[in-house]
Motif scaffolding. Structure first.
Motif, short mmCIF file in Angstrom:
data_model
loop_
_atom_site.label_atom_id
_atom_site.label_comp_id
_atom_site.label_asym_id
_atom_site.label_seq_id
_atom_site.Cartn_x
_atom_site.Cartn_y
_atom_site.Cartn_z
N LEU A 157 -51.67 10.93 16.32
CA LEU A 157 -50.76 9.91 15.82
C LEU A 157 -51.46 8.56 15.74
N LYS A 158 -52.30 8.27 16.72
CA LYS A 158 -53.05 7.01 16.73
C LYS A 158 -54.05 6.96 15.58
N ASN A 159 -54.77 8.07 15.36
CA ASN A 159 -55.77 8.11 14.29
C ASN A 159 -55.14 7.94 12.91
N TYR A 160 -53.92 8.41 12.73
CA TYR A 160 -53.23 8.23 11.46
C TYR A 160 -52.53 6.88 11.36
N GLY A 161 -52.55 6.10 12.43
CA GLY A 161 -51.96 4.77 12.40
C GLY A 161 -50.47 4.75 12.64
N PHE A 162 -49.91 5.84 13.17
CA PHE A 162 -48.48 5.90 13.43
C PHE A 162 -48.11 5.25 14.74
N VAL A 163 -49.02 5.25 15.71
CA VAL A 163 -48.77 4.62 17.01
C VAL A 163 -49.97 3.79 17.44
N ARG A 164 -49.70 2.87 18.36
CA ARG A 164 -50.75 2.13 19.05
C ARG A 164 -50.72 2.58 20.49
N VAL A 165 -51.87 2.58 21.14
CA VAL A 165 -51.94 2.97 22.54
C VAL A 165 -52.42 1.75 23.33
N GLU A 166 -51.61 1.31 24.27
CA GLU A 166 -51.93 0.09 25.03
C GLU A 166 -52.26 0.43 26.46
N LEU A 205 -53.94 9.29 30.58
CA LEU A 205 -52.55 9.49 30.98
C LEU A 205 -51.87 8.19 31.41
N ASP A 206 -52.66 7.16 31.71
CA ASP A 206 -52.10 5.87 32.11
C ASP A 206 -51.75 4.98 30.92
N TYR A 207 -52.16 5.35 29.72
CA TYR A 207 -51.89 4.54 28.54
C TYR A 207 -50.42 4.64 28.12
N VAL A 208 -49.97 3.60 27.44
CA VAL A 208 -48.58 3.52 26.99
C VAL A 208 -48.57 3.50 25.46
N PRO A 209 -48.11 4.58 24.81
CA PRO A 209 -48.04 4.59 23.35
C PRO A 209 -46.78 3.90 22.84
N VAL A 210 -46.91 3.26 21.68
CA VAL A 210 -45.78 2.58 21.05
C VAL A 210 -45.92 2.74 19.54
N HIS A 211 -44.80 2.82 18.84
CA HIS A 211 -44.83 2.96 17.38
C HIS A 211 -45.54 1.76 16.75
N SER A 212 -46.32 2.03 15.73
CA SER A 212 -47.00 0.97 14.99
C SER A 212 -45.97 0.20 14.15
N GLU A 213 -46.18 -1.10 14.02
CA GLU A 213 -45.27 -1.93 13.23
C GLU A 213 -45.32 -1.56 11.75
N THR A 214 -46.43 -1.01 11.30
CA THR A 214 -46.60 -0.67 9.90
C THR A 214 -46.07 0.71 9.55
N CYS A 215 -45.71 1.49 10.54
CA CYS A 215 -45.24 2.85 10.31
C CYS A 215 -43.73 2.83 10.02
N ARG A 216 -43.37 3.46 8.92
CA ARG A 216 -41.96 3.54 8.55
C ARG A 216 -41.47 4.94 8.88
N TYR A 217 -40.36 5.04 9.57
CA TYR A 217 -39.81 6.35 9.94
C TYR A 217 -38.29 6.25 10.03
N GLU A 218 -37.66 7.41 10.05
CA GLU A 218 -36.23 7.46 10.27
C GLU A 218 -35.90 8.66 11.13
N ILE A 219 -34.86 8.52 11.92
CA ILE A 219 -34.38 9.61 12.74
C ILE A 219 -33.05 10.04 12.15
N GLY A 220 -33.03 11.26 11.61
CA GLY A 220 -31.86 11.75 10.90
C GLY A 220 -30.95 12.58 11.78
N SER A 221 -30.21 13.46 11.12
CA SER A 221 -29.27 14.31 11.83
C SER A 221 -30.02 15.24 12.78
N GLU A 222 -29.38 15.56 13.88
CA GLU A 222 -29.96 16.43 14.91
C GLU A 222 -31.27 15.88 15.45
#
Length: 113
Positions: free
Chosen positions: A104-113, A10-27
């Motif tokens: 998300l981490k296992n799929y490489g979408f985020v890093r946990v620091e 619970l003390d870890y800080v997740p952040v999006h991976s630099e290699t992950c491509r995503y977009e936030i669309g409508s709604e």
């Protein structure tokens, strides 16, 4: 992921991976794009007409959580925000949230620091 003295997830800080491509669309709907690479994907693309890129659309809770993974909030802080937004529907909150972040981490979408 670096080992910590407390090693409380619970003390870890997740952040999006630099290699992950995503977009936030409508709604505020989040779509993650995964490039299908490798020999097996190449064969599937040629023989079975599989796409070169796969789209992953997140569910309602995922759409809420994804923008919060900005590298400034701990998993505990994100959990508090999820509880405020979803209430009892989020329970068991931290078990689900930790499993979600791990996936998300296992799929490489985020890093946990």
């Amino acid at each position: 992921m670096k080992k910590r003295v407390s090693d409380n997830y619970l003390d870890y800080v997740p952040v999006h991976s630099e290699t992950c491509r995503y977009e936030i669309g409508s709604e505020s709907k989040v779509t993650i794009y995964v490039k299908n690479k490798g020999m097996f994907h190449w064969i599937a693309q040629k023989l079975f007409h599989r796409p070169k890129t796969t789209r992953i659309d997140l569910d309602e809770m995922g759409n809420f959580i994804w923008p919060l993974l900005d590298g400034t909030r701990t998993i505990y802080e994100i959990g508090i925000m999820v509880r405020q937004r979803f209430g009892e529907n989020a329970e068991p909150l931290y078990e689900r949230l930790v499993m979600y972040i791990r996936n998300l981490k296992n799929y490489g979408f985020v890093r946990v620091e």
